[in-house]
Design a protein around this motif. Structure first.
Motif, PDB file in Angstrom:
ATOM      1  N   ASP A 113     -31.929  31.470 -27.807  1.00 38.21           N
ATOM      2  CA  ASP A 113     -31.561  32.377 -26.718  1.00 38.21           C
ATOM      3  C   ASP A 113     -30.965  31.538 -25.598  1.00 38.21           C
ATOM      4  OD1 ASP A 113     -31.243  34.320 -24.882  1.00 38.21           O
ATOM      5  OD2 ASP A 113     -33.322  35.006 -24.884  1.00 38.21           O
ATOM      6  N   ASP A 128     -24.447  35.646 -24.266  1.00 39.73           N
ATOM      7  CA  ASP A 128     -25.807  35.371 -24.722  1.00 39.73           C
ATOM      8  C   ASP A 128     -25.813  35.155 -26.228  1.00 39.73           C
ATOM      9  OD1 ASP A 128     -27.794  36.064 -22.326  1.00 39.73           O
ATOM     10  OD2 ASP A 128     -26.133  37.489 -22.273  1.00 39.73           O
ATOM     11  N   CYS A 155     -28.215  35.118 -29.060  1.00 34.80           N
ATOM     12  CA  CYS A 155     -29.583  35.461 -29.439  1.00 34.80           C
ATOM     13  C   CYS A 155     -29.551  36.331 -30.684  1.00 34.80           C
ATOM     14  CB  CYS A 155     -30.300  36.174 -28.298  1.00 34.80           C
ATOM     15  SG  CYS A 155     -29.475  37.684 -27.717  1.00 34.80           S
ATOM     16  N   THR A 156     -30.692  36.476 -31.331  1.00 34.51           N
ATOM     17  CA  THR A 156     -30.762  37.306 -32.523  1.00 34.51           C
ATOM     18  C   THR A 156     -30.683  38.782 -32.141  1.00 34.51           C
ATOM     19  OG1 THR A 156     -33.178  37.523 -32.492  1.00 34.51           O
ATOM     20  CG2 THR A 156     -32.247  35.590 -33.623  1.00 34.51           C
ATOM     21  N   LYS A 209     -32.737  41.163 -32.909  1.00 30.65           N
ATOM     22  CA  LYS A 209     -34.038  41.670 -32.465  1.00 30.65           C
ATOM     23  C   LYS A 209     -34.344  41.241 -31.037  1.00 30.65           C
ATOM     24  CE  LYS A 209     -36.323  42.353 -36.927  1.00 30.65           C
ATOM     25  NZ  LYS A 209     -37.489  42.012 -37.787  1.00 30.65           N
ATOM     26  N   GLU A 210     -33.958  40.026 -30.678  1.00 26.11           N
ATOM     27  CA  GLU A 210     -34.158  39.573 -29.309  1.00 26.11           C
ATOM     28  C   GLU A 210     -33.326  40.419 -28.347  1.00 26.11           C
ATOM     29  OE1 GLU A 210     -35.042  34.810 -30.137  1.00 26.11           O
ATOM     30  OE2 GLU A 210     -32.979  35.530 -29.843  1.00 26.11           O
ATOM     31  N   ALA A 211     -32.085  40.686 -28.723  1.00 24.74           N
ATOM     32  CA  ALA A 211     -31.210  41.508 -27.891  1.00 24.74           C
ATOM     33  C   ALA A 211     -31.746  42.930 -27.784  1.00 24.74           C
ATOM     34  CB  ALA A 211     -29.797  41.514 -28.467  1.00 24.74           C
ATOM     35  N   ARG A 221     -34.907  43.886 -28.046  1.00 23.39           N
ATOM     36  CA  ARG A 221     -36.099  43.871 -27.210  1.00 23.39           C
ATOM     37  C   ARG A 221     -35.730  43.865 -25.727  1.00 23.39           C
ATOM     38  NH1 ARG A 221     -38.102  39.649 -29.118  1.00 23.39           N
ATOM     39  NH2 ARG A 221     -37.523  38.161 -27.484  1.00 23.39           N
ATOM     40  N   LYS A 222     -34.738  43.062 -25.373  1.00 28.49           N
ATOM     41  CA  LYS A 222     -34.282  43.030 -23.985  1.00 28.49           C
ATOM     42  C   LYS A 222     -33.734  44.382 -23.559  1.00 28.49           C
ATOM     43  CE  LYS A 222     -32.990  38.125 -23.761  1.00 28.49           C
ATOM     44  NZ  LYS A 222     -31.853  37.181 -23.539  1.00 28.49           N
TER      45      LYS A 222
END
Length: 223
Positions: free
Chosen positions: A2, A13, A15-16, A18-20, A22-23
């Motif tokens: 990230d 950004d 990021c994966t 799932k990370e995106a 979640r944000k």
């Protein structure tokens, strides 16, 4: 992974999916509006030499690559992130979230045909999404005040914009302080399959745009 990477003046950004996701879901709990952008090579090139627009886009809450060519230009080699970007995994996950939670959305497009195809696409694959409104946004005939009032009156959760750059970015930059919405998601004209029309979104057009983009990257590295 990230981090933010610079590609021709835009911070992206890395990021994966799932990370995106979640944000982005987290933004639903906050006001004022959060801005999320899926930036493509087309969009970046169409911004051209617009430092003001690029500077504002860098302030968006989340800017993701909508095209793996952007990541490759920044020497991102992690296979998972490249593949997820190519397959538009984040967008699919977010639309699934909107579908499962029956979120209220407003669509921004540039033509009636694009709007109808976008609406049909959501109805077919994500019928739980409540499309409260759909509007055309034109660079030549802007009616931002009326549109902002319509969206605020609809008590919507998310705006999804499938517009050309820099029209898409200019719209949210000028109106974000007036909108009573949780999330503005800009996907551009070439991200969804239903929007793949015209020369620039065809295979030859994409090849030419990416060739020009790669030359610009080389120039920036030589400076």
């Amino acid at each position: 992974m990230d981090q933010r990477i610079d590609v021709l003046g835009i911070d992206i950004d890395s990021c994966t999916a799932k990370e995106a996701l979640r944000k982005t879901i987290g933004y639903m709990d906050f006001v004022p509006i959060s801005t999320v952008e899926m930036l493509t090579v087309d969009g970046l090139m169409q911004m051209g030499e617009s430092p003001e627009i690029k500077e504002e886009v860098c302030k968006f809450d989340l800017v993701m690559a909508g095209d793996k060519t952007l990541l490759e230009a920044a020497d991102i080699t992690e296979h998972k992130i490249l593949q997820e970007t190519q397959d538009q995994v984040f967008l699919k996950l977010f639309l699934r979230y909107l579908h499962k939670n029956h979120k209220r959305v407003y669509l921004l497009v540039e033509s009636e045909e694009e709007g109808q195809r976008f609406f049909d696409y959501l109805q077919r694959y994500y019928e739980g999404v409540q499309v409260i409104g759909l509007a055309k946004v034109s660079a030549a005939n802007r009616a931002d005040d009326m549109l902002v009032n319509a969206m605020n009156g609809g008590e919507i959760d998310c705006i999804i914009a499938a517009l050309s750059a820099p029209l898409q970015e200019d719209f949210i930059i000028k109106n974000k302080n007036l909108l009573d919405v949780r999330i503005f998601l800009g996907i551009g004209k070439t991200t969804l399959p239903v929007c793949r029309n015209g020369f620039l979104t065809g295979k030859i057009g994409q090849f030419l745009v990416k060739s020009i983009f790669k030359r610009e990257i080389e120039k920036s590295r030589q400076k």
